[in-house]
Scaffold this motif. Structure first.
Motif, mmCIF file in Angstrom:
data_model
loop_
_atom_site.group_PDB
_atom_site.id
_atom_site.type_symbol
_atom_site.label_atom_id
_atom_site.label_comp_id
_atom_site.label_asym_id
_atom_site.label_seq_id
_atom_site.Cartn_x
_atom_site.Cartn_y
_atom_site.Cartn_z
ATOM 1 N N TRP A 300 0.971 -1.169 -0.056
ATOM 2 C CA TRP A 300 -0.130 0.028 -0.033
ATOM 3 C C TRP A 300 0.914 1.107 0.268
ATOM 4 O O TRP A 300 1.852 1.283 0.185
ATOM 5 C CB TRP A 300 -0.861 0.115 1.086
ATOM 6 N N HIS A 301 0.378 2.554 -0.099
ATOM 7 C CA HIS A 301 0.868 3.617 -0.435
ATOM 8 C C HIS A 301 1.846 4.013 0.712
ATOM 9 O O HIS A 301 2.924 4.644 0.521
ATOM 10 C CB HIS A 301 0.052 4.881 -0.706
ATOM 11 N N HIS A 332 0.319 -0.234 -4.905
ATOM 12 C CA HIS A 332 -0.386 1.208 -4.967
ATOM 13 C C HIS A 332 0.299 2.169 -6.018
ATOM 14 O O HIS A 332 1.580 2.146 -6.239
ATOM 15 C CB HIS A 332 -0.548 1.800 -3.482
ATOM 16 N N ASP A 334 0.731 5.103 -6.035
ATOM 17 C CA ASP A 334 1.613 6.113 -5.455
ATOM 18 C C ASP A 334 3.119 5.684 -5.413
ATOM 19 O O ASP A 334 3.973 6.515 -5.435
ATOM 20 C CB ASP A 334 1.306 6.529 -4.061
ATOM 21 N N ARG A 440 -6.295 4.136 -10.072
ATOM 22 C CA ARG A 440 -6.515 5.054 -8.969
ATOM 23 C C ARG A 440 -8.139 5.101 -8.963
ATOM 24 O O ARG A 440 -9.044 5.150 -9.796
ATOM 25 C CB ARG A 440 -6.222 6.346 -9.072
ATOM 26 N N MET A 444 -10.586 1.743 -4.479
ATOM 27 C CA MET A 444 -9.408 0.988 -5.056
ATOM 28 C C MET A 444 -9.047 -0.208 -4.175
ATOM 29 O O MET A 444 -8.867 -1.429 -4.584
ATOM 30 C CB MET A 444 -8.321 1.813 -5.208
ATOM 31 N N LEU A 445 -9.129 0.159 -2.716
ATOM 32 C CA LEU A 445 -8.814 -0.875 -1.650
ATOM 33 C C LEU A 445 -10.027 -2.017 -1.852
ATOM 34 O O LEU A 445 -9.638 -3.166 -1.730
ATOM 35 C CB LEU A 445 -8.961 -0.547 -0.341
ATOM 36 N N VAL A 448 -9.132 -3.976 -4.965
ATOM 37 C CA VAL A 448 -7.686 -4.839 -4.427
ATOM 38 C C VAL A 448 -8.278 -6.163 -3.671
ATOM 39 O O VAL A 448 -7.618 -7.317 -4.133
ATOM 40 C CB VAL A 448 -6.526 -4.053 -3.923
ATOM 41 N N THR A 465 1.169 -2.138 4.853
ATOM 42 C CA THR A 465 0.625 -0.950 4.930
ATOM 43 C C THR A 465 0.908 -0.330 6.378
ATOM 44 O O THR A 465 1.262 -1.001 7.492
ATOM 45 C CB THR A 465 -0.987 -1.093 4.870
#
Length: 535
Positions: A300-301, A332, A334, A440, A444-445, A448, A465
């Motif tokens: 994750w970001h 992610h 990002d 994006r 999005m979560l 996923v 995360t």
């Protein structure tokens, strides 16, 4: 050390392993005297055709062991069908006596096996390296099994599940797990000792066990079971036949037809395993499947990228030819570019080598054709090759005939596209790492998590995360796998947690996380009222 197992034979190079079969508490030689010989992987990599010719001649008896030099690592008796039947019959005879051994004694046996792995670590590692397992992986693997499958923590927890007692007055109600009986274990070529160790944990719930060591890599398995486990069984007074070890061709068909066999632990590919499951059920046997894995790792970001990259790098161990490594990454948007750049650099720095050399984690890839087919399919469906996609020689030079393949990183944009790519949909069994970058969006979560849930396999998944809310959702919603890791190594083994098992194409219709000490038992309820006034 057993003189029958390890001795200075006429093989040059000093101490060489030579193992007869072990059946009913004694060494058994094949009637035809046939042995299969193991040539060290270093010798194979140095001169492939010469090494294969040497093995052929030794197996046929047309060349004497003295001629092998240091290339010969050892030999194992080749079990014929009669020896396979004798092993099962010995296990059946030992079954009642071994089941009566107290659970506490069997748990202590498991702990002592773990300690024995440490005491014999150097010799076992030497044999594993001769069979092709990199030195830097072999020793740590033994310690992992000591601290998980053979730890007092894991074994104590499993033992607690074996019996529950409730007493009211003269009435006693018991819910207990009783051993299934004779358990036959079929370790695979790519991880023979690891799965043999997993398999013998069935002993600890009161089963007797037959292990078939695969012909290609039998030495470490035979040595470990003979030199670590058998002496401990003897000290405990276990009946002859509690553990039997043979080396030979696949024996599952014979086990299915044998009325003395209760459970069969099958380790292999999903297609064959699922077909075997149906055959086993039809034959009245309990199938316990350890099949393919197609694990997903999500970054994750706000993840710890150093930790995530180290975890993803586990894909390259044994060139991806083990089941419990990350097979696909979801990054992610990002952090995707940085993550992919770092993975490409890591792949470039991961080099082939001989298994006895420090730092080596790659091994020859037997399915190189499928590796390149998977890359072609991915590119045809819109993936980009970021790094890799070449054959390599043992010295790392590109070659059209190299036995190694280069660790390869793919980029795939969009979950929908990724779902069509073979390297994402199925286990690749190679150092091929597709990195999927989702589109994006506010949901999005959700997308996923749905993508991970849609995986047809169910061995392991892991998430990285820095947000507790995401952790909570992952833990609550990602239930279709045997092991879920968050912010820690994807492949590591840990006390209390299972080392094997999963759902879907990993474990079949009855698949779940595998504590074999429990899976090889069945639940029984008992209610007994003591007769009044009678002692």
């Amino acid at each position: 050390m057993s003189a029958a197992c390890e001795a200075n034979h006429p093989y040059s190079g000093g101490m060489t392993s030579r193992f007869p079969a072990y059946i009913g508490g004694r060494d058994v030689e094949p009637a035809d005297g046939r042995y299969v010989h193991t040539i060290s992987v270093r010798a194979v990599l140095e001169d492939t055709f010469g090494a294969l010719a040497l093995k052929r001649d030794l197996d046929l008896g047309t060349r004497e062991p003295e001629a092998a030099g240091g290339a010969l690592a050892g030999a194992c008796a080749l079990a014929d069908p009669a020896m396979g039947r004798a092993a099962v019959e010995a296990a059946a005879r030992a079954r009642p006596g071994w089941a009566r051994v107290p659970v506490a004694d069997r748990v202590e046996l498991g702990v002592r096996i773990g300690e024995g792995l440490s005491r014999h670590r150097d010799r076992i590692t030497e044999l594993l390296v001769a069979e092709g397992l990199p030195h830097d992986i072999a020793g740590p693997m033994l310690e992992e099994y000591r601290h998980t499958d053979f730890s007092r923590e894991t074994l104590g927890w499993c033992a607690d599940q074996l019996e529950f007692v409730h007493e009211t007055g003269r009435a006693r109600s018991v819910v207990r797990r009783v051993p299934d009986g004779v358990v036959c274990v079929n370790p695979p070529q790519n991880a023979a000792l690891a799965n043999a160790l997993f398999g013998i944990t069935a002993l600890l719930s009161g089963n007797t066990v037959v292990v078939r060591a695969p012909r290609g890599v039998p030495l470490a398995t035979m040595y470990t079971l003979r030199e670590v486990v058998v002496p401990l069984l003897d000290e405990l007074g276990a009946p002859p036949g509690t553990l039997n070890v043979v080396c030979g061709p696949p024996m599952t068909a014979d086990w299915l037809a044998d009325p003395n066999v209760d459970d069969i632990v099958f380790v292999g590919g999903s297609a064959k395993g699922l077909a075997f499951e149906q055959e086993a059920v039809a034959a009245g046997k309990k199938p316990i499947l350890e099949l393919a894995g197609n694990d997903c790792l999500v970054v994750w970001h706000d993840a710890d990228l150093d930790g995530a990259v180290a975890s993803i790098a586990e894909n390259f161990r044994l060139s991806g030819q083990i089941c419990n490594v990350p097979n696909q990454v979801i990054a992610h948007p990002d952090i995707a570019d940085e993550l992919i750049d770092r993975l490409a650099c890591l792949a470039a720095d991961t080099r082939p080598g001989f298994p006895d050399e420090p730092g080596v984690v790659l091994t020859p890839v037997l399915g190189a054709g499928q590796f390149f087919a998977d890359i072609t399919d991915a590119v045809d469906r819109g993936a980009t090759v970021v790094h890799g996609a070449r054959r390599l020689e043992v010295d790392g030079k590109p070659s059209d005939t190299g036995l190694f393949v280069e660790p390869t990183v793919l980029r795939i944009d969009g979950l929908a596209r990724a779902a069509t790519v073979n390297a994402v949909r199925d286990e690749t069994f190679s150092p091929l790492l597709p990195v999927v970058v989702p589109t994006r969006g506010a949901d999005m979560l959700d997308e996923v998590l749905a993508f991970v849930a849609g995986n047809r396999y169910g061995l392991r998944n892991s998430f990285w995360t820095g947000t507790q809310r995401v952790v909570d959702r992952v833990v609550e919603e990602v239930t279709g796998c045997g092991v879920l890791n968050v912010n820690d190594s994807h492949s590591a083994f840990r006390p209390y947690l299972p080392t094997h098992g999963g759902t879907g194409l990993t474990g079949g219709a009855f698949g779940e996380a595998n504590f074999l000490m429990l899976r090889t038992t069945r639940i029984q309820g008992v209610h007994a009222v003591s007769p009044g006034g009678v002692s």
